[in-house]
Design an enzyme around this catalytic site. Structure first.
Site, PDB file in Angstrom:
ATOM      1  CG  ASP A 478       2.293  -1.546  -1.846  1.00 16.69           C
ATOM      2  OD1 ASP A 478       2.647  -2.473  -1.101  1.00 16.69           O
ATOM      3  OD2 ASP A 478       1.476  -0.667  -1.505  1.00 16.69           O
ATOM      4  CG  ASP A 548       0.175  -0.365   5.338  1.00 13.62           C
ATOM      5  OD1 ASP A 548       0.936   0.421   4.739  1.00 13.62           O
ATOM      6  OD2 ASP A 548      -0.464  -1.263   4.759  1.00 13.62           O
TER       7      ASP A 548
HETATM    8  C1  GLA Z   1      -0.413  -0.786   0.832  1.00 11.37           C
HETATM    9  C2  GLA Z   1       0.670   0.167   1.288  1.00 11.37           C
HETATM   10  C3  GLA Z   1       0.070   1.512   1.598  1.00 11.37           C
HETATM   11  C4  GLA Z   1      -0.636   2.047   0.385  1.00 11.37           C
HETATM   12  C5  GLA Z   1      -1.669   1.057  -0.099  1.00 11.37           C
HETATM   13  C6  GLA Z   1      -2.257   1.474  -1.419  1.00 11.37           C
HETATM   14  O1  GLA Z   1      -1.250  -1.144   1.859  1.00 11.37           O
HETATM   15  O2  GLA Z   1       1.354  -0.359   2.398  1.00 11.37           O
HETATM   16  O3  GLA Z   1       1.063   2.411   2.039  1.00 11.37           O
HETATM   17  O4  GLA Z   1       0.305   2.311  -0.616  1.00 11.37           O
HETATM   18  O5  GLA Z   1      -1.114  -0.243  -0.272  1.00 11.37           O
HETATM   19  O6  GLA Z   1      -3.196   0.587  -1.881  1.00 11.37           O
END
Ligand code: GLA
Length: 734
Positions: A478, A548
């Site tokens: 990430d 997301d």
């Molecule tokens: C980001 C990712 C999510 C999740 C969060 C965790 O927003 O896109 O899928 O992994 O971080 O903090």
């Protein structure tokens, strides 16, 4: 595929199966672009094109030549700043005396088999016999630098890979102020630009607009690709549709600050460029050094936007994604993020894994919150060691999960650091920030200076220690904030503008080292959802979390927009809970499955809380995933409706290479009043007209009937309606 230099005519001829790309050496040594597009081969016509004169203009021209040879009016291969080309130029090199006037004059060329890698950067690849490369060395008569243009062709694709490097054979330092990766000039500007815009939770929405006089550009200065735009552009003749028309594409293999610009000139010609964003960029090239600009891909198709996308998808699958997972079916995963957020322990994770395994899920992915003292997003990034209070011994938990028949995956955010972390207490100097101390915070976190070797070493050591400590077969990588106050403590003042690019090189280096250590590791890219979805990343990771936003209705335009360049197999897509956590909307469980089946497929919800009916649907979806994924991953993708899923109805399909197997998805986002558009007619594409196709329910029809008349999609009186169905060719029947 062939590359020829016709000496007498000073003409370079690059030919893929369906395209010609031609340019020649002009009287001042400039490389004049002659043609890119569908195949042309009559010498006389080519010469006419090549001799096409520029209009006379007010702009100065190279000494000794006629005014119509002004660099401002000619279609050029690779332009330079300062000698009368007043359009956007592709390069600007500064000498020690301060001048940035640059020239790009042909000196020599070389045609060879195969294609080289680019040191430290992603690059498309192909075995020696399946690719060939033309390298043209140009000299900048002002600084003495060598600018080397590289063009690679592939036996099985119409794509052309271009890149540029600069070498400094002089004894003085040369500063690169601008070195774009590719330029494409056209003799007219009557094009629609199709490109992807977005924001967090609404990434890669395709937009289409006619080019207007002047410069239109989009870019990132965020340190990564960003949610806002994507580093690629399609130029389509205005009448082009999904199915027909001439379209060109440019796509950059890079994950940092980039720019895409299109300029409609005073004469109605067009110049497009793509490459590293020159804003706050500069690179000092010491004597003997070489700088490599990222690779750019060029695509052409006369089969409309759909044809271009299919060329891009296949090329990325075969020549960009180098993971052994590229063509493999990925395990159906369940990710705990939306089920638990930070609130979990080993019992909870095991219970999710257990319920999931009973339904056929194949891998548990433990998301954010497993490390350091991280119980919310205010701490611990950088402390990549297991939180034993929450999880006990990770190896034991993973073994238990493996015993359920499931693989195990883990989330990391390598490039980040929390102020409240052991790492920050030990190494505050590793943070990317200016010496004045004022800094910006994003999601309570700061960014590590990835341009530093010690930072990359630390991350490699700590991350690989975790990966070695248990049977971890997947990593979600990430990156949850943009760069600000870009300054590296290790670089001298006159090299600070190198920091952003060095950051990206550091990220690539870490990927490279981890892949060497764990060659079979399945890595999914992510950046606050789909904030770093680009072909550069796909060189290191075979799939990227699309967004997301897991709302199935929102996902239609996100995934169809993404499909402008990127293959279905690269799109991370999950079924999540409703009301959806991003939009609060509820859509049927089955529609959520229909949309997620168009990507890598998995779940992101508390599976222990599903109703028995939903559990049955999970079993069915997973059965379908196994039955259909070969087609989704490897089939030819057709958007069956215009507009990239931004209108109320949308449909798409995958067709196997032998055209015997077809999977179709159609959606109507919100129901419409009775009587208005009660059904929409879905005309399929890419079928064998003579073959007879059979639906799962036994109905049969010829390919030609399905393509010409199509099939009606009913209007269910409910929001969020979708169907998915498969067709199989049962016989040829004339
Ligand atoms: C980001 C990712 C999510 C999740 C969060 C965790 O927003 O896109 O899928 O992994 O971080 O903090």
């Amino acid at each position: 595929m062939q590359i020829k230099f016709l000496k007498k005519r000073k003409l370079f001829k690059l030919e893929t199966e369906h395209t010609s790309y031609l340019f020649r050496i002009g009287p001042a040594g400039e490389l004049r672009h002659v043609w890119y597009g569908g195949k042309i081969d009559d010498d006389a016509m080519v010469d006419e094109l090549a001799e096409r004169r520029g209009p006379s203009s007010f702009s100065p021209h190279p000494e000794g030549l006629r005014p119509e040879n002004s660099l401002d009016v000619l279609p050029l291969e690779y332009s330079a700043y300062g000698s009368g080309d007043y359009r956007i130029t592709a390069s600007a090199l500064r000498k020690e005396n301060g001048t940035i006037t640059t020239s790009t004059v042909y000196r020599s060329h070389k045609i060879s088999k195969g294609k080289k890698t680019l040191p430290g950067l992603p690059a498309s690849f192909a075995p020696g016999k399946d690719s060939m490369t033309l390298e043209i060395t140009m000299t900048d008569g002002f600084s003495g630098a060598e600018i080397i243009l590289s063009y690679s062709l592939f036996t099985d694709s119409d794509a052309i890979a271009r890149s540029v490097r600069v070498s400094n054979p002089t004894r003085k330092v040369i500063a690169i102020e601008k070195l774009l990766s590719a330029q494409l000039d056209f003799h007219h500007d009557d094009f629609d630009a199709v490109y992807l815009k977005g924001m967090w939770a609404k990434e890669r929405q395709a937009v289409r607009r006619h080019l207007a006089p002047g410069i239109q550009s989009f870019f990132s200065s965020r340190g990564s690709t960003g949610h806002q735009y994507n580093p690629g552009i399609v130029l389509a003749e205005p009448s082009a549709t999904e199915k027909t028309g001439d379209v060109y594409g440019m796509l950059l293999l890079y994950s940092g600050n980039y720019i895409v610009e299109a300029e409609c000139s005073q004469f109605g010609t067009l110049r497009t460029v793509i490459g590293i964003n020159p804003e706050n960029f500069e690179w000092k090239l010491a004597p003997g050094e070489t700088f490599y600009a990222p690779e750019a891909l060029l695509f052409f198709s006369d089969e409309g936007l759909g044809g271009l996308s299919r060329t891009s998808h296949k090329f990325i699958m075969d020549h960009v994604i180098r993971s052994p997972w590229a063509h493999r079916k990925r395990p159906v995963l369940i990710n705990n993020w939306e089920a638990t957020y930070f609130d979990f322990d080993k019992e909870k994770i095991y219970s999710i894994a257990k319920s999931a395994s009973e339904l056929g899920v194949e891998m548990l992915v433990l998301d954010d919150g497993w490390f350091g003292g991280r119980n919310n997003d205010r701490s611990s990034l950088g402390d990549w060691f297991v939180n034993r209070e929450k999880l006990g011994n990770l190896a034991v938990l993973v073994r238990k999960i493996n015993r359920l028949g499931m693989k195990f995956g883990l989330w990391f955010e390598p490039e980040m650091i929390s102020e409240n972390s052991e790492l920050y207490r030990r190494h505050p100097e590793w943070v990317l920030c200016v010496p004045e101390g004022r800094r910006s915070i994003g999601r309570n976190q700061m960014v590590l200076d990835m341009s530093r070797k010690d930072v990359v070493d630390y991350l490699f050591d700590t991350i690989s220690a975790v990966l070695h400590s248990a049977n971890i077969e997947y990593v979600k990588w990430d990156m949850n904030r943009n760069l600000t106050e870009v300054y590296s403590r290790l670089l001298p003042p006159d090299r600070q503008k190198e920091t952003s690019h060095r950051y990206v090189l550091g990220v690539y280096e870490l990927h490279e080292r981890l892949l060497k250590e764990f060659p079979d590791l399945l890595i999914e890219g992510c950046s606050g959802g789909g904030g770093r979805f680009d072909a550069g990343m796909l060189y290191y990771v075979p799939q990227i979390w699309c967004s997301d936003d897991t709302d199935a209705l929102e996902r239609v335009s996100i995934q169809l927009g993404t499909s402008l360049f990127y293959p279905s197999a690269s799109m991370g897509a999950h079924v999540s809970v409703c009301p959806n956590h991003q939009t609060r909307r509820t859509v049927s469980f089955s529609m959520r499955g229909h949309i997620a089946l168009g990507g890598t497929f998995g779940y992101e919800l508390d599976i222990t809380k599903l109703t028995p009916e939903e559990k049955d649907l999970v079993r069915e979806q997973i059965r379908n995933y196994h039955a259909w994924n070969d087609l989704v991953r490897e089939g030819d993708f057709y958007r069956l409706t215009e507009g990239f899923g931004r209108s109320n109805t949308a449909a798409w399909s995958w067709v196997s290479a032998d055209r015997k197997s077809v999977l179709v998805t159609a959606v109507r986002k919100v129901s419409e009043p009775c009587g208005i558009n009660p059904s929409f007619h879905l005309r399929l594409r890419g079928l064998d007209p003579d073959a007879v196709y059979q639906f799962d329910d036994g109905r049969r029809a010829h390919g030609r009937t399905l393509m010409n008349a199509g099939i009606p999609v009913p209007n269910a009186r409910t929001d969020g309606f979708s169907i998915i169905f498969r067709l199989k060719a049962v016989k040829k029947n004339r």
